[in-house]
Structure formats: structure tokens, C-alpha cells
Write a protein that holds these residues in place. Structure first.
Motif, PDB file in Angstrom:
ATOM      1  N   LYS A 595       5.566  41.691  71.494  1.00  0.00           N
ATOM      2  CA  LYS A 595       4.898  41.605  69.598  1.00  0.00           C
ATOM      3  C   LYS A 595       5.838  42.628  68.912  1.00  0.00           C
ATOM      4  O   LYS A 595       4.942  42.623  67.899  1.00  0.00           O
ATOM      5  N   VAL A 596       6.113  43.646  69.551  1.00  0.00           N
ATOM      6  CA  VAL A 596       6.514  45.140  68.544  1.00  0.00           C
ATOM      7  C   VAL A 596       7.646  44.936  67.820  1.00  0.00           C
ATOM      8  O   VAL A 596       8.206  45.617  67.171  1.00  0.00           O
ATOM      9  N   LEU A 597       8.184  43.417  68.160  1.00  0.00           N
ATOM     10  CA  LEU A 597       9.463  42.876  67.193  1.00  0.00           C
ATOM     11  C   LEU A 597       9.344  41.805  65.884  1.00  0.00           C
ATOM     12  O   LEU A 597       9.543  41.428  64.999  1.00  0.00           O
ATOM     13  N   THR A 598       7.858  41.833  66.528  1.00  0.00           N
ATOM     14  CA  THR A 598       6.609  40.198  65.697  1.00  0.00           C
ATOM     15  C   THR A 598       5.228  40.712  64.571  1.00  0.00           C
ATOM     16  O   THR A 598       5.409  40.492  63.518  1.00  0.00           O
ATOM     17  N   ALA A 599       4.851  41.363  65.218  1.00  0.00           N
ATOM     18  CA  ALA A 599       3.979  42.664  64.123  1.00  0.00           C
ATOM     19  C   ALA A 599       4.089  43.769  63.199  1.00  0.00           C
ATOM     20  O   ALA A 599       5.252  43.772  63.268  1.00  0.00           O
ATOM     21  N   ASP A 600       2.971  43.677  62.012  1.00  0.00           N
ATOM     22  CA  ASP A 600       3.212  44.875  61.150  1.00  0.00           C
ATOM     23  C   ASP A 600       3.499  46.228  61.958  1.00  0.00           C
ATOM     24  O   ASP A 600       3.831  46.536  61.183  1.00  0.00           O
ATOM     25  N   SER A 601       3.021  46.327  63.361  1.00  0.00           N
ATOM     26  CA  SER A 601       2.195  47.319  63.433  1.00  0.00           C
ATOM     27  C   SER A 601       4.105  48.406  64.541  1.00  0.00           C
ATOM     28  O   SER A 601       3.489  49.968  64.892  1.00  0.00           O
ATOM     29  N   GLY A 602       4.594  47.418  65.086  1.00  0.00           N
ATOM     30  CA  GLY A 602       6.235  47.497  65.735  1.00  0.00           C
ATOM     31  C   GLY A 602       7.146  48.643  65.487  1.00  0.00           C
ATOM     32  O   GLY A 602       7.200  49.861  66.422  1.00  0.00           O
ATOM     33  N   LEU A 603       6.949  49.410  63.789  1.00  0.00           N
ATOM     34  CA  LEU A 603       7.549  50.697  63.191  1.00  0.00           C
ATOM     35  C   LEU A 603       6.862  52.046  64.308  1.00  0.00           C
ATOM     36  O   LEU A 603       7.672  52.940  64.251  1.00  0.00           O
ATOM     37  N   TYR A 604       5.997  51.951  63.985  1.00  0.00           N
ATOM     38  CA  TYR A 604       4.621  53.066  64.957  1.00  0.00           C
ATOM     39  C   TYR A 604       4.548  53.197  66.261  1.00  0.00           C
ATOM     40  O   TYR A 604       5.059  54.209  66.973  1.00  0.00           O
ATOM     41  N   PHE A 610       6.296  53.969  73.062  1.00  0.00           N
ATOM     42  CA  PHE A 610       6.770  53.446  74.505  1.00  0.00           C
ATOM     43  C   PHE A 610       7.726  54.324  74.628  1.00  0.00           C
ATOM     44  O   PHE A 610       7.836  55.361  73.891  1.00  0.00           O
ATOM     45  N   PRO A 611       8.683  54.453  75.998  1.00  0.00           N
ATOM     46  CA  PRO A 611       9.531  55.661  76.073  1.00  0.00           C
ATOM     47  C   PRO A 611      11.103  55.029  75.148  1.00  0.00           C
ATOM     48  O   PRO A 611      11.834  56.342  74.960  1.00  0.00           O
ATOM     49  N   GLY A 612      10.895  54.427  74.542  1.00  0.00           N
ATOM     50  CA  GLY A 612      11.780  54.054  74.214  1.00  0.00           C
ATOM     51  C   GLY A 612      12.566  52.260  73.580  1.00  0.00           C
ATOM     52  O   GLY A 612      10.695  51.651  73.474  1.00  0.00           O
ATOM     53  N   LYS A 613      13.374  51.726  72.725  1.00  0.00           N
ATOM     54  CA  LYS A 613      13.254  50.685  72.229  1.00  0.00           C
ATOM     55  C   LYS A 613      13.316  50.091  73.268  1.00  0.00           C
ATOM     56  O   LYS A 613      13.445  50.132  74.028  1.00  0.00           O
ATOM     57  N   PRO A 614      12.527  48.758  72.812  1.00  0.00           N
ATOM     58  CA  PRO A 614      12.543  47.472  74.345  1.00  0.00           C
ATOM     59  C   PRO A 614      13.819  47.198  74.543  1.00  0.00           C
ATOM     60  O   PRO A 614      13.552  46.853  75.639  1.00  0.00           O
ATOM     61  N   TRP A 615      15.027  46.588  74.119  1.00  0.00           N
ATOM     62  CA  TRP A 615      15.540  46.860  75.035  1.00  0.00           C
ATOM     63  C   TRP A 615      16.706  47.304  76.245  1.00  0.00           C
ATOM     64  O   TRP A 615      17.255  46.746  77.074  1.00  0.00           O
TER      65      TRP A 615
END
Length: 713
Positions: A595-604, A610-615
Motif C-alpha cells: 500500500k505505502v508504495l502504490t498509494a498517494d499517501s505513502g510519503l506521509y 511506521f518505524p521506518g521503510k518497509p524493506w
């Protein structure tokens, strides 16, 4: 309805015949009449069971109206307001402008047609009214002279103006507008296309981190700038420059030489979603910076004497929610003070009452209110109960405007959308827009319930809607409906969707679980790193159990639904329990990793939720994802999402649907063509949404044999 009325007429005639037979002593006539009356009683009972026209029906949504904007005239005698209604032929919302006198003696239309008129603003002397309209196609700025009713088209621009603001002398109007940027990432040399040739469309290049927006799709390179135009019409002149966005409220200095605004003019602006400062720009385009604090300073409003500027400030702590406070500084940017430091909620919508007092708005426990604060920090509430400016679900949305002691605002009830209210030391209701639609309807009664969450004892406030003709000796099927956000809130206000559910015989329960706003910053942050989780799940289920214990809800006939964040919570819940007979999961997040890498709101969301980047945090993202629990799901589930949704993309819904099918769980995917995230933004879509939910629940509402149970109609 026609058949119903015909049978009612027959009923009158038969009763008259019965009386005639009794007075005439005709035994045969009486027996025949009694038989006819018995047959009629049976027929009328059948009609009563099937005719629910006195309950709230889906088609009633097209007839609802509400007040959405209010503007008090500079002399404090009149209120211009935007009256929103639905057009059944165009399946759209229409905005017209009406004028009401503060004393309640006058109420008339100003701008009324099938077109829309909105963003109304009085000129400083009250002689004119500026507004936006699509009267000639693309939205443009207009001005109406109040004495003659004549109007002038002020702009002829290619993008939609917004944030319209009069200069103090009434000679100019400032506004913001998107300006296309001529940015080409590559110098590509294509062969010349022969005359008449039909080639595929040109390639589309994306270079920005924020390249899409829900409701707008892929964004072409463009930046929002401030413009000024003569109030009598002419050429709009751009004042700001640079590849930055200059959004939000505008405020002139008293001499009209400067406009104050908020922007993030950092080269790193794309990666700083809650960073912004207060600037000024003069009529020659010279920009000066007034604040430089970490976080977001926004919505500047200059005091009448020009000595102070009120503005909102939120710090930059990377968490999902922080309060926004009302600050005041000198007009040169010095001596900033927090006037609402003792208020544990976000405040907004500032208006100077005079040079020493400022009005503002906040939401408290399910309803909004208007307060006034002095420059010394003394706060007083002047209006309460604001809300009702959304028809579908019971969100705490309302607004106000004030001039001097006159405060106009939108206020509804649990059985009415927003009307126009005004207070000048005492409250007065100026409109009653829905009596023609709802005055003869029997709506579900809304009751408050306050309880403790079983997981940790946290107090939760909620409400439940009883079906019309509720019988306290019976139990009813229950629908749990969960709000979005999650940093939003529901309240005791009108809701077309939930009233429609109640009209079909359900108790409808909704709550402000942890993470909701209006209960302080601590409560809003209780979902930090736990969205969704067993914590908000417990908040919901504890309320459901409380209604079961009250003897209101049938424990064997429970249903669950919600949209956006409520869709996430619904999908998560059916992975934790099989108590629900069916679920409808609307526009959800199913897999946070995608979701955070495909939606318009991931930058926020990535840095703030979240504690950090998904990977780097796969386990955390996965634990928050309903997809991690899909192996437990046995609940029949409907999924419904807009095809053009960029906030919770269709790919999220498709993942859950495919997973449910692999698990052989009865499920259906409902795609809403042409719809972005707001699938209920058009009247027919709102109807389609709620009627699909009801149809799915009806399919699985198997009524026990006990006579004490009430079947959903």
C-alpha cells in the motif's frame, strides 16, 4: 403508495358500511360486512408489513439538503450561505447561495440554478459578494453587486481558483491557482508524424515523488501560486514564483500592500509533508519569510489593526497525530505565543473578533464547537453542537464564520442534516431545510453508550441507532460500522447510510475507538504503531458486547462494515474472530507493504505511522496488515472499492479477494466504476454502497426460530 392509498379509502367505506348495518339491524348485511372487514384487516396488515415509506429510504437521499458554508456580512445583519442539494438527473451535488437576515425575518435565494455557486466572500464594505461558479463551464471567479443583483465574470483562467480573498479597500481579489510547469526530463527526438497519421498517445513522464492524488489521478507537473486580479475584472497577475506550492488561506495587510500565506519553499518539500512556514509577498512579488520553526505553520490571519498575525502550528514529531495550536505573533514575525496550549485538541478556522480576541473551532467528544480566546489566553465557548455537513456517515464536520458578536454556524441533529444557526448572545435557528423530506419520516433514535475496552480499560464513547418502532422486549441484529481516518471521529449527527440500515431493522453501532480525535492527543496516539491491531478491535467488540448485555443486540446476528481505515479494521477483525455472520470491507488497506508504495499517501504514512521503510521493517508492516490473518478468515465477505481509488488502490482489495477465494471463503468483489476513494461522493453511489451492504447482510441473516427474535426487513 397509490395502491396503499386506494386500500385506505376502501377501509373507510367498509367502516361506514359496518356502522350502517348496525344501525339498520340487517344481520345478513352485517355478516357480509364483517367478513369484508376481516379480509380488509388481513390486507392492511400485509400492507403494513411491506410498505416502509414512512421509514428512511434510499431514494430520500436525492432529496436531502444541508448548509455547507456560512459568511456573515460586515455589518453583522445578514448571513450568506451555501445550500447543497442533490440532482437526481445529473447524479451530482448542487451548491446554491441563499441570504438570511440575522433576525430571522428574511430568507431568500441569491444565486440559484442547476449550476453550482460556492466559496462565497463578502467585500469589506458588504456591497458585493465574490464567489466561484461553474456557470460557464470551468470554475471561475464572479462578483455580485448586492444592491442590483448584477454579476460580473472576473476571471477567465485555465485552472480552478481557490482561497479567494478581498483586499481591504475592495479593489482587488487574491486567490491561489495551479500553474503548469514546463518540465521535460529527457530530450527525446521522435520522427515527424506524417499528415493524417494516427499514432499512439505520447509517452507520459513521471519524475516527482508525489506523482498521483486521489480524485485527480497522475499529476502533471504543476505548482500552486498566488494571484491578484482587479475586483471589477481584468488580467490575473501571478505574485509568487518558484517550483513550490503556495496553498491555503490568504490574508492581506491592512494597507493592502502584502499578502500573508503558508508554504514550504524548501528544495526538499516533497519529503516534508508537515513542514511549512509563514511568508508574505508584496504586490511586486517580493517574498519574505516570517517563521522558521520546525513543523507546520499555516492559515495566517492578520488582526484588524495589522499589529498581529494569528496562525496554526503543529510540530514535526514523526507520529500519526499531533495537536495544532493557535499561535499569535507580531506582524514582523517576532514574539510568538501559544494561546491554546491548555486545550488538548487541534484548533482551526481562525477569525479575529477585534484586535484582542480570536474565534476558533475545535471538536470535543463527537461534536464541534466555537470558542473565543483573548490575547492573554482566556478561552470561552460561544457556540456548540456544530456538525451535519456530511450526509453519508456521522463524521464531526461543521463550520462557522463570525463578525463581531455575530457567529453563524452549521448545526444539525441526529435526525436532520446541517441547518443555519446564529448566535448573538442567544442561539437562533434560521433554516429548516429538510422538514419536507424528513418531517413525516420515522427515523431511528440515536443513543450514547460509554464503556471500557476489555483490553486495558480505556474509556470509549459510542452511539447506537435503534430501528424505528423499536421494541425493548426483543433483540435485534446488529451492524458494527467503523469510521475512517483513523484520526477522525464520528458523533451524534445525521447519517443517511446508517439510518438506512436502521430502517431495515438493524441496530447500528458506531464508536470513537482509540485513535479518534476530540479526546486529546494521548488518546489519538494510542494507535501509533498499532493500526490496525487487537487494541482497536477490542474497543469495537467491547461495545458490541455491552449492547448484547443490555438485551438490545442478538449475539447470533452480528455484522461488520467500515470504509478506508474502517475497512482495514473490518478486514483485521474477521481475521481475529468468527463472531460476525458477514462482513463488508470498503476501500481497505490489506497489505501495508504494498500500500505505502502504490498509494498517494505513502510519503506521509511511511515516516509518520511506521518505524521506518518497509524493506527494513517487513515484520512490523506485515503484522499490521489484514492479509497476515487471512488464513483465519471464515466470515463471508463483500469487498467494495472505487476503480480510480489512489488512496487505497484497487490492488489492495484484489489481494484480499484473491486470498479469500484461495481459502474458499464466500466472497464477492464490487468495483465502483469511475470512483476515487470517496465512493459515496455521488448520490447514486451512496445508495449503491448502502444497498449492496444491506443485500449482503440479508443473505446471511438467518433468523433463529425463537419468536423473541426480530428479522431484518
Amino acid at each position: 403508495m397509490f395502491t396503499y392509498r386506494s386500500r385506505r379509502c376502501s377501509s373507510v367505506k367498509l367502516r361506514q358500511a359496518t356502522l350502517a348495518a348496525l344501525f339498520c339491524g340487517g344481520a345478513l348485511a352485517l355478516s357480509n360486512t364483517v367478513l369484508a372487514s376481516t379480509e380488509l384487516a388481513s390486507a392492511e396488515a400485509e400492507i403494513t408489513d411491506t410498505d416502509n415509506s414512512h421509514y428512511f429510504q434510499s431514494e430520500d437521499i436525492f432529496n436531502l439538503e444541508y448548509v455547507s458554508e456560512v459568511q456573515v456580512s460586515p455589518n453583522g445583519k445578514y448571513i450568506a450561505y451555501v445550500r447543497r442539494s442533490n440532482d437526481i438527473m445529473s447524479d451530482s451535488s448542487r451548491a446554491n447561495v441563499w441570504l438570511a437576515s440575522v433576525d430571522g425575518k428574511s430568507h431568500r435565494p441569491l444565486l440559484s440554478s442547476k449550476k453550482s455557486y460556492y466559496s462565497i466572500r463578502w467585500s469589506p464594505d458588504g456591497s458585493r459578494l465574490a464567489y466561484l461558479s461553474n456557470e460557464e463551464g470551468k470554475p471561475q471567479l464572479y462578483v455580485r453587486w448586492m444592491d442590483t443583483g448584477q454579476t460580473a465574470l472576473v476571471t477567465n483562467v485555465t485552472s480552478s481558483p481557490s482561497n479567494i480573498t478581498w483586499s481591504p479597500d475592495g479593489k482587488y481579489i487574491a486567490f491561489t491557482m495551479s500553474v503548469d510547469a514546463k518540465e521535460k526530463p529527457l530530450d527525446v527526438k521522435m520522427p515527424k508524424k506524417p499528415d493524417g497519421a494516427k499514432w499512439s498517445p505520447s509517452f507520459q513522464y513521471i519524475t516527482k515523488a508525489r506523482y498521483q492524488a486521489d480524485g485527480r489521478g497522475v499529476l502533471e507537473p504543476a505548482y500552486t501560486h498566488i494571484f491578484v486580479v482587479p475586483a471589477e475584472g481584468g488580467t490575473a497577475r501571478q505574485l509568487t514564483s518558484g517550483n513550490y506550492h503556495h496553498n491555503g488561506r490568504l490574508s492581506f495587510s491592512p494597507d493592502g500592500n502584502k499578502i500573508y500565506f503558508s508554504a514550504n519553499r524548501s528544495d526538499n518539500w516533497e519529503y516534508e509533508p508537515v513542514e511549512g512556514d509563514i511568508f508574505s509577498v508584496d504586490m511586486m512579488g517580493n517574498i519574505a519569510q516570517l517563521t522558521s520553526d520546525k513543523g507546520l505553520e499555516s492559515s495566517p490571519v492578520v488582526s484588524p489593526d495589522g499589529k498581529h498575525i494569528a496562525y496554526a502550528r503543529r510540530d514535526d514529531e514523526k507520529v500519526m497525530y499531533k495537536n495544532s495550536y493557535l499561535y499569535v505573533m507580531k506582524s514582523d514575525g517576532t514574539d510568538a505565543q501559544n494561546l491554546t496550549k491548555d486545550i488538548d485538541n487541534s484548533v482551526s478556522n481562525f477569525h479575529w473578533k477585534n484586535n484582542k480576541h480570536i474565534y476558533f473551532q475545535q471538536s470535543v467528544r463527537g461534536l464541534a464547537q466555537v470558542d473565543v480566546v483573548s490575547l492573554s489566553g482566556k478561552v470561552k465557548t460561544v457556540a456548540s453542537g456544530l456538525g451535519g455537513t456530511t450526509l453519508g456517515r456521522p463524521y464531526v464536520f461543521g463550520t462557522y464564520h463570525a463578525v463581531g458578536d455575530v457567529v453563524a454556524y452549521t448545526k444539525g441533529r441526529t435526525d436532520r442534516p446541517a441547518d443555519l444557526f446564529v448566535t448573538n448572545r442567544s442561539e437562533r435557528q434560521l433554516t429548516a431545510l429538510n422538514e419536507d423530506v424528513l418531517g413525516h419520516k420515522q427515523l431511528g433514535e440515536v443513543k450514547e453508550i460509554v464503556y471500557q475496552s476489555s483490553i486495558d480499560g480505556e474509556e470509549i464513547q459510542g452511539w447506537y441507532i435503534l430501528p424505528p418502532n423499536y421494541d425493548s422486549t426483543k433483540t435485534y441484529p446488529l451492524i458494527l460500522e467503523i469510521h475512517g481516518g483513523p484520526n477522525l471521529a464520528y458523533g451524534p449527527v445525521f447519517t443517511a447510510e446508517l439510518q438506512r440500515m436502521a430502517a431495515e431493522g438493524y441496530v447500528v453501532f458506531y464508536d470513537n475507538h482509540r485513535g479518534s480525535t476530540g479526546y486529546g492527543e494521548r488518546f489519538a496516539l494510542l494507535l501509533q504503531g498499532k493500526y490496525s491491531s487487537e487494541y482497536d478491535f477490542s474497543d469495537h467488540m467491547s461495545g458490541v458486547d455491552a449492547l448484547i448485555e443490555k438485551g438490545i443486540a442478538d449475539p447470533e446476528r452480528l455484522f461488520i462494515t467500515g470504509g478506508s481505515a474502517g475497512g482495514i479494521a473490518s478486514a483485521y477483525a474477521i481475521g481475529l474472530t468468527n463472531r460476525f455472520k458477514a462482513a463488508v470491507v470498503a476501500k481497505p488497506v490489506i497489505n501495508w507493504l504494498s500500500k505505502v508504495l502504490t498509494a498517494d499517501s505513502g510519503l506521509y504514512q511511511i515516516p509518520f505511522q511506521f518505524p521506518g521503510k518497509p524493506w527494513d521493517n517487513v515484520e512490523h508492516y506485515w503484522k499490521r496488515s489484514p492479509l497476515s490473518l487471512v488464513g483465519n478468515v471464515t466470515t463471508p465477505t463483500m469487498l467494495i472499492t472505487g476503480v480510480e481509488d489512489k488512496r487505497t488502490p484497487m490492488s489492495e482489495t484484489e489481494q484480499f479477494y484473491q486470498a479469500l477465494k484461495l481459502q474458499k471463503v464466500d466472497s464477492v468483489l464490487v468495483r465502483v466504476p469511475g470512483s476515487p476513494h470517496g465512493i459515496a461522493s455521488k448520490p447514486s453511489r451512496m445508495i449503491g454502497k448502502v444497498e449492496n451492504i444491506l443485500a449482503w447482510f440479508k443473505k446471511y441473516d438467518i433468523v433463529p426460530s425463537q419468536n423473541t427474535q426480530v428479522e431484518a426487513k
